[in-house]
Write a protein that holds these residues in place. Structure first.
Motif, PDB file in Angstrom:
ATOM      1  N   ALA A  18       0.825  -1.210   0.000  1.00 18.86           N
ATOM      2  CA  ALA A  18       0.000   0.000   0.000  1.00 18.86           C
ATOM      3  C   ALA A  18       0.857   1.257   0.000  1.00 18.86           C
ATOM      4  CB  ALA A  18      -0.938   0.002   1.209  1.00 18.86           C
ATOM      5  N   GLY A  19       1.921   1.272   0.783  1.00 19.88           N
ATOM      6  CA  GLY A  19       2.825   2.421   0.814  1.00 19.88           C
ATOM      7  C   GLY A  19       3.546   2.617  -0.503  1.00 19.88           C
ATOM      8  N   GLY A  40       2.149   2.894   4.517  1.00 17.70           N
ATOM      9  CA  GLY A  40       1.030   1.971   4.307  1.00 17.70           C
ATOM     10  C   GLY A  40       0.257   1.685   5.578  1.00 17.70           C
ATOM     11  N   ILE A  41       0.948   1.476   6.679  1.00 18.02           N
ATOM     12  CA  ILE A  41       0.269   1.204   7.951  1.00 18.02           C
ATOM     13  C   ILE A  41      -0.476   2.440   8.431  1.00 18.02           C
ATOM     14  CG2 ILE A  41       0.643   0.663  10.391  1.00 18.02           C
ATOM     15  CD1 ILE A  41       2.810  -1.312   9.463  1.00 18.02           C
ATOM     16  N   LEU A  42       0.143   3.615   8.322  1.00 18.13           N
ATOM     17  CA  LEU A  42      -0.558   4.849   8.685  1.00 18.13           C
ATOM     18  C   LEU A  42      -1.764   5.085   7.772  1.00 18.13           C
ATOM     19  CD1 LEU A  42       2.399   7.264   9.484  1.00 18.13           C
ATOM     20  CD2 LEU A  42       0.816   6.197  11.101  1.00 18.13           C
ATOM     21  N   GLY A  43      -1.618   4.761   6.504  1.00 18.61           N
ATOM     22  CA  GLY A  43      -2.740   4.868   5.577  1.00 18.61           C
ATOM     23  C   GLY A  43      -3.878   3.938   5.955  1.00 18.61           C
ATOM     24  N   ALA A  44      -3.549   2.731   6.396  1.00 22.61           N
ATOM     25  CA  ALA A  44      -4.581   1.794   6.841  1.00 22.61           C
ATOM     26  C   ALA A  44      -5.310   2.329   8.062  1.00 22.61           C
ATOM     27  CB  ALA A  44      -3.961   0.436   7.147  1.00 22.61           C
ATOM     28  N   LEU A  45      -4.569   2.943   8.974  1.00 23.84           N
ATOM     29  CA  LEU A  45      -5.215   3.527  10.157  1.00 23.84           C
ATOM     30  C   LEU A  45      -6.149   4.667   9.767  1.00 23.84           C
ATOM     31  CD1 LEU A  45      -2.224   3.579  12.665  1.00 23.84           C
ATOM     32  CD2 LEU A  45      -4.237   2.113  12.742  1.00 23.84           C
ATOM     33  N   ILE A  46      -5.697   5.528   8.863  1.00 29.32           N
ATOM     34  CA  ILE A  46      -6.533   6.633   8.404  1.00 29.32           C
ATOM     35  C   ILE A  46      -7.782   6.100   7.719  1.00 29.32           C
ATOM     36  CG2 ILE A  46      -6.648   8.524   6.722  1.00 29.32           C
ATOM     37  CD1 ILE A  46      -3.683   9.057   7.434  1.00 29.32           C
ATOM     38  N   ALA A  47      -7.614   5.122   6.846  1.00 36.90           N
ATOM     39  CA  ALA A  47      -8.756   4.555   6.133  1.00 36.90           C
ATOM     40  C   ALA A  47      -9.728   3.876   7.087  1.00 36.90           C
ATOM     41  CB  ALA A  47      -8.275   3.565   5.078  1.00 36.90           C
ATOM     42  N   ILE A  67      -5.973  -2.126  -1.255  1.00 36.70           N
ATOM     43  CA  ILE A  67      -6.571  -0.953  -1.899  1.00 36.70           C
ATOM     44  C   ILE A  67      -7.035   0.049  -0.848  1.00 36.70           C
ATOM     45  CG2 ILE A  67      -8.522  -0.171  -3.308  1.00 36.70           C
ATOM     46  CD1 ILE A  67      -8.251  -2.886  -4.797  1.00 36.70           C
ATOM     47  N   TYR A  68      -7.685  -0.444   0.186  1.00 43.86           N
ATOM     48  CA  TYR A  68      -8.168   0.366   1.302  1.00 43.86           C
ATOM     49  C   TYR A  68      -7.000   1.127   1.941  1.00 43.86           C
ATOM     50  CZ  TYR A  68     -11.382   0.734   5.387  1.00 43.86           C
ATOM     51  OH  TYR A  68     -12.216   1.151   6.378  1.00 43.86           O
ATOM     52  N   SER A  69      -5.922   0.432   2.224  1.00 36.37           N
ATOM     53  CA  SER A  69      -4.741   1.036   2.841  1.00 36.37           C
ATOM     54  C   SER A  69      -4.046   2.007   1.893  1.00 36.37           C
ATOM     55  CB  SER A  69      -3.751  -0.045   3.265  1.00 36.37           C
ATOM     56  OG  SER A  69      -4.344  -0.906   4.197  1.00 36.37           O
ATOM     57  N   ALA A  70      -3.993   1.673   0.614  1.00 40.90           N
ATOM     58  CA  ALA A  70      -3.356   2.557  -0.361  1.00 40.90           C
ATOM     59  C   ALA A  70      -4.123   3.870  -0.493  1.00 40.90           C
ATOM     60  CB  ALA A  70      -3.244   1.867  -1.714  1.00 40.90           C
ATOM     61  N   LEU A  76      -3.035  10.505   3.152  1.00 39.24           N
ATOM     62  CA  LEU A  76      -1.975  10.938   4.059  1.00 39.24           C
ATOM     63  C   LEU A  76      -0.900  11.727   3.327  1.00 39.24           C
ATOM     64  CD1 LEU A  76      -0.431  10.779   6.834  1.00 39.24           C
ATOM     65  CD2 LEU A  76       0.587   8.684   5.941  1.00 39.24           C
ATOM     66  N   LEU A  77      -0.436  11.224   2.195  1.00 40.33           N
ATOM     67  CA  LEU A  77       0.633  11.891   1.453  1.00 40.33           C
ATOM     68  C   LEU A  77       0.177  13.227   0.875  1.00 40.33           C
ATOM     69  CD1 LEU A  77       2.284   8.871  -0.368  1.00 40.33           C
ATOM     70  CD2 LEU A  77       3.112  10.106   1.643  1.00 40.33           C
TER      71      LEU A  77
END
Length: 89
Positions: A18-19, A40-47, A67-70, A76-77
């Motif tokens: 995902a990252g 990717g892990i931070l993106g998963a948390l946000i999602a 896909i959810y995490s991406a 985030l980015l």
């Protein structure tokens, strides 16, 4: 909460992919293995915080989690890019 070795590997794999995807879409390159995993892990948390409140549900399989995490990592980015004044990451 107990995480088995297999669960930890899946989390790291999803974070890495995902990252990397988010880095390719937003920046054009990845951030290295550790950077991709963190993004990717931070993106998963946000999602996981944002999508249920918006009523968005993509599924429960591995590909849908990536896909959810991406998508969360892309958000985030973009937000980080706005706060950094449009400079490259």
């Amino acid at each position: 909460m107990y995480l088995s070795n297999q669960s930890l590997l899946v989390i790291l794999f999803v974070g890495l992919v995902a990252g990397w995807l988010a880095g390719k879409i937003v920046r054009g390159t990845g951030f290295g293995i550790i950077g991709d995993i963190i993004v990717g892990i931070l993106g998963a948390l946000i999602a996981s915080l944002l999508f249920p409140r918006l009523g968005i549900h993509l599924g429960t399989r591995l590909v849908s989690e990536i896909i959810y995490s991406a998508i969360g990592a892309i958000i985030l980015l973009i937000v980080v890019g706005l706060f950094r004044g449009g400079r490259r990451f």
